[in-house]
Design a protein around this motif. Structure first.
Motif, PDB file in Angstrom:
ATOM      1  N   SER A 150       1.107  -0.846  -0.007  1.00  0.00           N
ATOM      2  CA  SER A 150      -0.149  -0.484   0.115  1.00  0.00           C
ATOM      3  C   SER A 150       0.712   1.241   0.035  1.00  0.00           C
ATOM      4  O   SER A 150       0.739   2.233  -0.856  1.00  0.00           O
ATOM      5  N   GLU A 151       1.873   0.948   0.597  1.00  0.00           N
ATOM      6  CA  GLU A 151       2.871   2.880   0.744  1.00  0.00           C
ATOM      7  C   GLU A 151       3.535   2.156  -0.464  1.00  0.00           C
ATOM      8  O   GLU A 151       3.835   4.099  -0.986  1.00  0.00           O
ATOM      9  N   GLN A 152       3.740   1.241  -1.132  1.00  0.00           N
ATOM     10  CA  GLN A 152       4.621   1.942  -2.215  1.00  0.00           C
ATOM     11  C   GLN A 152       3.780   1.861  -3.013  1.00  0.00           C
ATOM     12  O   GLN A 152       4.324   2.390  -3.891  1.00  0.00           O
ATOM     13  N   VAL A 153       2.620   1.541  -3.251  1.00  0.00           N
ATOM     14  CA  VAL A 153       1.610   2.126  -4.132  1.00  0.00           C
ATOM     15  C   VAL A 153       1.429   3.789  -3.982  1.00  0.00           C
ATOM     16  O   VAL A 153       1.207   4.729  -5.073  1.00  0.00           O
ATOM     17  N   GLU A 154       1.224   3.977  -3.107  1.00  0.00           N
ATOM     18  CA  GLU A 154       1.256   5.271  -2.940  1.00  0.00           C
ATOM     19  C   GLU A 154       2.789   6.051  -3.287  1.00  0.00           C
ATOM     20  O   GLU A 154       2.701   7.289  -3.075  1.00  0.00           O
ATOM     21  N   ARG A 155       3.552   5.645  -2.686  1.00  0.00           N
ATOM     22  CA  ARG A 155       4.579   6.718  -3.278  1.00  0.00           C
ATOM     23  C   ARG A 155       4.777   6.179  -4.961  1.00  0.00           C
ATOM     24  O   ARG A 155       4.960   7.768  -5.305  1.00  0.00           O
TER      25      ARG A 155
ATOM     26  N   GLN B 253       2.759   6.757  -7.106  1.00  0.00           N
ATOM     27  CA  GLN B 253       1.450   7.860  -7.789  1.00  0.00           C
ATOM     28  C   GLN B 253       1.982   9.064  -7.124  1.00  0.00           C
ATOM     29  O   GLN B 253       1.795   9.865  -8.343  1.00  0.00           O
ATOM     30  N   ARG B 254       2.522   8.903  -5.941  1.00  0.00           N
ATOM     31  CA  ARG B 254       3.115  10.337  -6.361  1.00  0.00           C
ATOM     32  C   ARG B 254       4.288  11.197  -6.560  1.00  0.00           C
ATOM     33  O   ARG B 254       4.357  12.523  -7.047  1.00  0.00           O
TER      34      ARG B 254
ATOM     35  N   ILE C 121       3.008   0.468 -10.963  1.00  0.00           N
ATOM     36  CA  ILE C 121       0.970   0.740 -10.514  1.00  0.00           C
ATOM     37  C   ILE C 121       0.467  -0.096 -10.233  1.00  0.00           C
ATOM     38  O   ILE C 121      -0.366  -0.665  -9.834  1.00  0.00           O
TER      39      ILE C 121
ATOM     40  N   LYS D 225      -0.249  -2.661  -7.742  1.00  0.00           N
ATOM     41  CA  LYS D 225      -1.906  -2.874  -6.690  1.00  0.00           C
ATOM     42  C   LYS D 225      -2.497  -3.973  -7.565  1.00  0.00           C
ATOM     43  O   LYS D 225      -3.348  -5.449  -6.413  1.00  0.00           O
TER      44      LYS D 225
ATOM     45  N   LYS E 229      -1.335  -6.776  -4.345  1.00  0.00           N
ATOM     46  CA  LYS E 229      -1.870  -6.259  -3.483  1.00  0.00           C
ATOM     47  C   LYS E 229      -2.914  -6.729  -3.167  1.00  0.00           C
ATOM     48  O   LYS E 229      -3.278  -7.306  -2.205  1.00  0.00           O
TER      49      LYS E 229
END
Length: 56
Positions: free
Chosen positions: A18-23, A25-26, A35, A39, A42
Motif C-alpha cells: 500500500s505504501e509502495q503504491v502511494e509513493r 502514484q506521487r 503501479i 496493485k 496487493k
C-alpha cells in the motif's frame, strides 16, 4: 509457522505494498504499468488473507 502468524505476515506485506503504491502514484516518473502491477500483488495478498481468515 502458525496460520495466525502467516496471516499477520501477509498483512504486513499488504501494508508495505500500500505504501509502495502511494509513493509510486506521487512520484512523477512512475509508470502506470508499475503501479498496476503493485496493485495486482496487493489484491492477491488481500484475497489470500480473506481466504485464510475464513478457513481459520
Amino acid at each position: 509457522m502458525s496460520l495466525s502468524s502467516h496471516i499477520e505476515e501477509l498483512k504486513k506485506k499488504h501494508h508495505a505494498l500500500s505504501e509502495q503504491v502511494e509513493r509510486a502514484q506521487r512520484a512523477p516518473g512512475s509508470s502506470t504499468l508499475e503501479i498496476a502491477e503493485l496493485k495486482k500483488q496487493k489484491l492477491k495478498i488481500k484475497e489470500e488473507i480473506e481466504r485464510l481468515s475464513v478457513n481459520a
